[in-house]
Design a protein around this motif. Structure first.
Motif, PDB file in Angstrom:
ATOM      1  N   ALA A 456      14.641   5.163 -14.645  1.00  0.00           N
ATOM      2  CA  ALA A 456      14.136   6.387 -14.038  1.00  0.00           C
ATOM      3  C   ALA A 456      12.910   6.907 -14.785  1.00  0.00           C
ATOM      4  O   ALA A 456      11.945   7.378 -14.172  1.00  0.00           O
ATOM      5  N   GLY A 457      12.913   6.800 -16.126  1.00  0.00           N
ATOM      6  CA  GLY A 457      11.748   7.227 -16.896  1.00  0.00           C
ATOM      7  C   GLY A 457      10.515   6.407 -16.595  1.00  0.00           C
ATOM      8  O   GLY A 457       9.398   6.943 -16.533  1.00  0.00           O
ATOM      9  N   VAL A 490      13.228  13.410 -21.890  1.00  0.00           N
ATOM     10  CA  VAL A 490      12.082  14.287 -22.002  1.00  0.00           C
ATOM     11  C   VAL A 490      12.543  15.572 -22.684  1.00  0.00           C
ATOM     12  O   VAL A 490      13.649  16.070 -22.432  1.00  0.00           O
ATOM     13  N   ALA A 491      11.726  16.094 -23.607  1.00  0.00           N
ATOM     14  CA  ALA A 491      12.049  17.318 -24.341  1.00  0.00           C
ATOM     15  C   ALA A 491      11.352  18.492 -23.658  1.00  0.00           C
ATOM     16  O   ALA A 491      10.123  18.513 -23.556  1.00  0.00           O
ATOM     17  N   LEU A 492      12.156  19.477 -23.172  1.00  0.00           N
ATOM     18  CA  LEU A 492      11.630  20.641 -22.462  1.00  0.00           C
ATOM     19  C   LEU A 492      11.874  21.889 -23.296  1.00  0.00           C
ATOM     20  O   LEU A 492      13.012  22.170 -23.701  1.00  0.00           O
ATOM     21  N   ARG A 493      10.803  22.625 -23.545  1.00  0.00           N
ATOM     22  CA  ARG A 493      10.899  23.878 -24.295  1.00  0.00           C
ATOM     23  C   ARG A 493      11.019  25.037 -23.301  1.00  0.00           C
ATOM     24  O   ARG A 493      10.107  25.309 -22.531  1.00  0.00           O
ATOM     25  N   HIS A 494      12.177  25.677 -23.310  1.00  0.00           N
ATOM     26  CA  HIS A 494      12.400  26.813 -22.408  1.00  0.00           C
ATOM     27  C   HIS A 494      11.517  27.984 -22.832  1.00  0.00           C
ATOM     28  O   HIS A 494      11.151  28.116 -24.008  1.00  0.00           O
ATOM     29  N   HIS A 495      11.167  28.834 -21.844  1.00  0.00           N
ATOM     30  CA  HIS A 495      10.271  29.943 -22.183  1.00  0.00           C
ATOM     31  C   HIS A 495      10.921  30.949 -23.126  1.00  0.00           C
ATOM     32  O   HIS A 495      10.236  31.784 -23.713  1.00  0.00           O
ATOM     33  N   ASN A 496      12.244  30.892 -23.266  1.00  0.00           N
ATOM     34  CA  ASN A 496      12.925  31.750 -24.239  1.00  0.00           C
ATOM     35  C   ASN A 496      13.025  31.124 -25.623  1.00  0.00           C
ATOM     36  O   ASN A 496      13.513  31.775 -26.549  1.00  0.00           O
ATOM     37  N   GLY A 497      12.628  29.847 -25.742  1.00  0.00           N
ATOM     38  CA  GLY A 497      12.604  29.224 -27.063  1.00  0.00           C
ATOM     39  C   GLY A 497      13.426  27.963 -27.226  1.00  0.00           C
ATOM     40  O   GLY A 497      12.992  27.057 -27.936  1.00  0.00           O
ATOM     41  N   PRO A 498      14.625  27.834 -26.624  1.00  0.00           N
ATOM     42  CA  PRO A 498      15.439  26.631 -26.860  1.00  0.00           C
ATOM     43  C   PRO A 498      14.738  25.363 -26.372  1.00  0.00           C
ATOM     44  O   PRO A 498      13.985  25.376 -25.392  1.00  0.00           O
ATOM     45  N   LEU A 499      15.011  24.254 -27.072  1.00  0.00           N
ATOM     46  CA  LEU A 499      14.451  22.954 -26.718  1.00  0.00           C
ATOM     47  C   LEU A 499      15.561  22.096 -26.124  1.00  0.00           C
ATOM     48  O   LEU A 499      16.588  21.844 -26.772  1.00  0.00           O
ATOM     49  N   HIS A 500      15.384  21.650 -24.894  1.00  0.00           N
ATOM     50  CA  HIS A 500      16.381  20.861 -24.182  1.00  0.00           C
ATOM     51  C   HIS A 500      15.908  19.418 -24.097  1.00  0.00           C
ATOM     52  O   HIS A 500      14.757  19.149 -23.719  1.00  0.00           O
ATOM     53  N   PHE A 501      16.806  18.491 -24.440  1.00  0.00           N
ATOM     54  CA  PHE A 501      16.540  17.064 -24.286  1.00  0.00           C
ATOM     55  C   PHE A 501      17.275  16.588 -23.045  1.00  0.00           C
ATOM     56  O   PHE A 501      18.514  16.521 -23.029  1.00  0.00           O
ATOM     57  N   VAL A 502      16.510  16.264 -22.022  1.00  0.00           N
ATOM     58  CA  VAL A 502      17.083  15.951 -20.714  1.00  0.00           C
ATOM     59  C   VAL A 502      16.883  14.470 -20.439  1.00  0.00           C
ATOM     60  O   VAL A 502      15.733  13.996 -20.378  1.00  0.00           O
ATOM     61  N   PRO A 503      17.958  13.686 -20.255  1.00  0.00           N
ATOM     62  CA  PRO A 503      17.785  12.283 -19.855  1.00  0.00           C
ATOM     63  C   PRO A 503      17.132  12.201 -18.484  1.00  0.00           C
ATOM     64  O   PRO A 503      17.350  13.054 -17.614  1.00  0.00           O
ATOM     65  N   TYR A 504      16.339  11.160 -18.272  1.00  0.00           N
ATOM     66  CA  TYR A 504      15.649  11.024 -16.999  1.00  0.00           C
ATOM     67  C   TYR A 504      16.622  10.911 -15.836  1.00  0.00           C
ATOM     68  O   TYR A 504      16.333  11.386 -14.728  1.00  0.00           O
ATOM     69  N   GLY A 505      17.766  10.276 -16.080  1.00  0.00           N
ATOM     70  CA  GLY A 505      18.728  10.123 -15.001  1.00  0.00           C
ATOM     71  C   GLY A 505      19.316  11.432 -14.534  1.00  0.00           C
ATOM     72  O   GLY A 505      19.761  11.548 -13.387  1.00  0.00           O
TER      73      GLY A 505
END
Length: 618
Positions: A456-457, A490-505
């Protein structure tokens, strides 16, 4: 090699070493008596007519060599003085001047040697004298060349002309010790040959001289390495003091001891061991040498050397060239063609050639990796960080893909190096590849989620769905600014600060709010008695004012417009909209509302009470 073969080979090696040491002890015991007889024979020869004639010929040879060299310096002295007096601003400039000096002085030395040897061939010498003259001339050539080379490389008393990174306080001692070691090595090589060619039985003297000279040279080199290269807190390539993780003196001293031990056990193998030691020593010092030149050049230009790609590429290339030169020198020392070595039945020769092939493959892979990594890092350093408020361009695409290219290149080179090394060592890799395919199939069934994420990536990146710095929204509550992209997630930085690591799947359908443009809409609830056309013209005028604003107008892709949207009981709702780059709609909307409020106040109007004032649609 079987255990019996290994044990037999070990016993044979120990037996040969024992015989060699016993022979050296016998030579030392018989050398004094043999030296006394040789001295008596040499004295008698010198007092004879043949001895006087030989001494006369020798003086004539020296006079001819000196005259030829003097004639050369009458023409080359001016360029020599110019090269000696020219200022050396950087090590690279000093290197060019040093090469010029080496060419000028070396040409004079070669002319002297050629004239002396050519003149010696024109005389009729007594028996066994001409070889002595040739060996003495070559001995003088080696000593003068060593004096010239050490003077150019280390340049005692002239630190700005120095070609090696040596501390000024250690330069004189290093030059003196190197000259002494070269003198001892030359004595161990030429004096025994001169004694053996003198026409008297002097085998024991030659062996004793060789042993004494080589032992003294080895002791001097070991002491030199321990004294000059074993000090803690040496300065690195970038000039910062650092404590060495492993003392450099130990491997250098062990190399000298190794060559000396090999010579004691097997004189025929000593040249190859010496070449190996020189290659290893150069590999140890190449890093400091290469960065010594580049660091000084970059200091002059105002650029840090560790940020440039050329030093790393030059270092890898230098290591490869040194290794190839060592292979060629070893082949010349063995006086054996490489094809004959490859066809040799000795198992140790086969193992050595295979390990040499693996080393060459590792150097090639390292060079390719250094080149790719340096180019990628240099390109990334020139790209500014991604701005989510600006339209995406080619730079943001490169900022996303170049790190993945670097990781992929490292993995591919590592796999190719391992497979090529196994093949070079004679291990059949076809069964390994088949087994790897079966294992990979089993792992694929056991790790379906991982395979799904990777595939998927690949499609996300191929379709350019998002880039580093863009704000995206995925399935569920997944959203944020893309900070890092890997092969699996993919690493997503939320606008409130937390960093989420989301698998492509698990990312699902992606909504990219930072790509191209956005249309922003908001409502104005006004009293029912206002004139619709008057309000429309007022909104259009404010849009024109925003377009002419120097700070905000450049972001307006379509000006602000408004029209009557609907009529509710006691309220007229006007819909306003404009188009702009992603992220700029918030500032533009605030400025538009501020100007609309001021214009309504001038008209004596206000918002309708009890109705929401703003509805945003992107």
């Amino acid at each position: 090699m079987s255990d019996q073969g290994m044990s037999g080979w070990s016993l044979e090696l120990l037996g040969a070493a024992k015989q060699r040491l016993e022979a050296l002890g016998l030579d030392l015991a018989r050398a004094p008596e043999e030296a006394r007889r040789a001295a008596e024979a040499a004295h008698a020869t010198l007092m004879s007519g043949a001895g006087v004639r030989s001494a006369t010929y020798l003086l004539l040879i020296l006079f001819i060599g000196i005259a030829v060299e003097w004639l050369y310096w009458t023409y080359a002295y001016s360029p020599l003085r110019a090269a000696q007096s020219a200022p050396a601003l950087t090590p690279l400039h000093a290197l060019r001047l040093g090469l010029r000096l080496l060419l000028l002085r070396g040409s004079g030395l070669l002319l002297f040697t050629a004239a002396a040897l050519g003149a010696s061939a024109a005389f009729t010498w007594p028996p066994h004298v001409h070889p002595l003259v040739v060996f003495a001339t070559l001995f003088l050539l080696v000593l003068r060349a060593a004096w010239m080379g050490v003077g150019i490389l280390i340049a005692p008393g002239r630190p700005h002309r120095r070609l090696v990174p040596v501390a000024p306080r250690a330069a004189r001692w290093l030059a003196a010790a190197l000259l002494a070691a070269i003198f001892l090595l030359a004595c161990g090589s030429f004096l025994p040959a001169m004694v053996e060619s003198g026409g008297v039985a002097a085998h024991h003297i030659a062996s004793a001289l060789r042993l004494a000279a080589y032992t003294a040279a080895a002791a001097l080199l070991v002491a030199l390495s321990l004294a000059l290269f074993g000090r803690p807190g040496s300065r690195g390539a970038a000039g910062a003091a650092r404590a060495p993780l492993f003392p450099r003196s130990f491997p250098l001293a062990m190399l000298v001891v190794f060559v000396y031990a090999v010579w004691l056990l097997s004189p025929r193998a000593a040249p190859v061991a010496a070449i190996l030691a020189v290659v290893v020593g150069l590999q140890i010092g190449l890093h400091d040498m290469v960065y010594f030149y580049w660091h000084s050049e970059d200091e002059t230009a105002g650029k840090p050397a560790d940020r440039e790609a050329l030093p790393a590429i030059a270092l890898s290339l230098a290591r490869f060239v040194v290794a190839l030169a060592g292979i060629g020198a070893a082949a010349l020392a063995l006086d054996t063609p490489v094809s004959a070595l490859a066809e040799s039945s000795s198992p140790w020769v086969g193992v050595g050639l295979r390990l040499l092939g693996v080393a060459v493959l590792a150097l090639l892979a390292h060079g390719v990796w250094i080149a790719v990594r340096s180019v990628v890092d240099q390109r990334l350093s020139r790209i500014a960080p991604a701005d989510p408020h600006q339209p995406p361009d080619a730079s943001s695409r490169l900022l996303t893909l170049l790190p993945l290219l670097r990781v992929t290149t490292a993995v591919v080179l590592l796999v190719l190096l391992v497979l090529s090394s196994l093949w070079a060592l004679g291990i059949e890799i076809t069964p390994l590849l088949a087994g790897a395919g079966v294992v990979g199939l089993a792992l694929g069934f056991g790790a379906q989620a991982l395979v799904r994420d990777v595939i998927a990536g690949v499609f996300y990146l191929a379709e350019d769905a998002f880039r580093v710095g863009e704000y995206v929204e995925g399935a569920g509550n997944t959203k944020g600014t893309v900070e890092r992209i890997t092969l699996r997630s993919v690493a997503l930085r939320h606008h409130n600060g937390p960093l989420h690591f989301v698998p492509y799947g698990a990312l699902g359908s992606v909504r990219n709010t930072s790509r191209d443009w956005v249309i922003d809409k908001f409502n104005l609830p006004l009293p029912i008695e206002v004139e619709s056309e008057k309000i429309r013209k007022m909104i259009k005028k404010i849009g024109e004012q925003l377009k002419e604003d120097t700070a905000l107008g450049q972001h307006l892709m379509e000006p602000l417009k408004g029209k009557l949207y609907r009529v509710d009981p006691g309220v007229k709702v006007f819909r306003c909209k404009f188009r702009c780059p992603p992220g700029k709609q918030f500032d533009l909307r605030a400025a538009a509302l501020k100007r609309i409020e001021a214009a309504l106040k001038e008209m004596g109007l206000g918002y309708a009470a009890g109705v929401n004032t703003v509805i945003v649609k992107g």
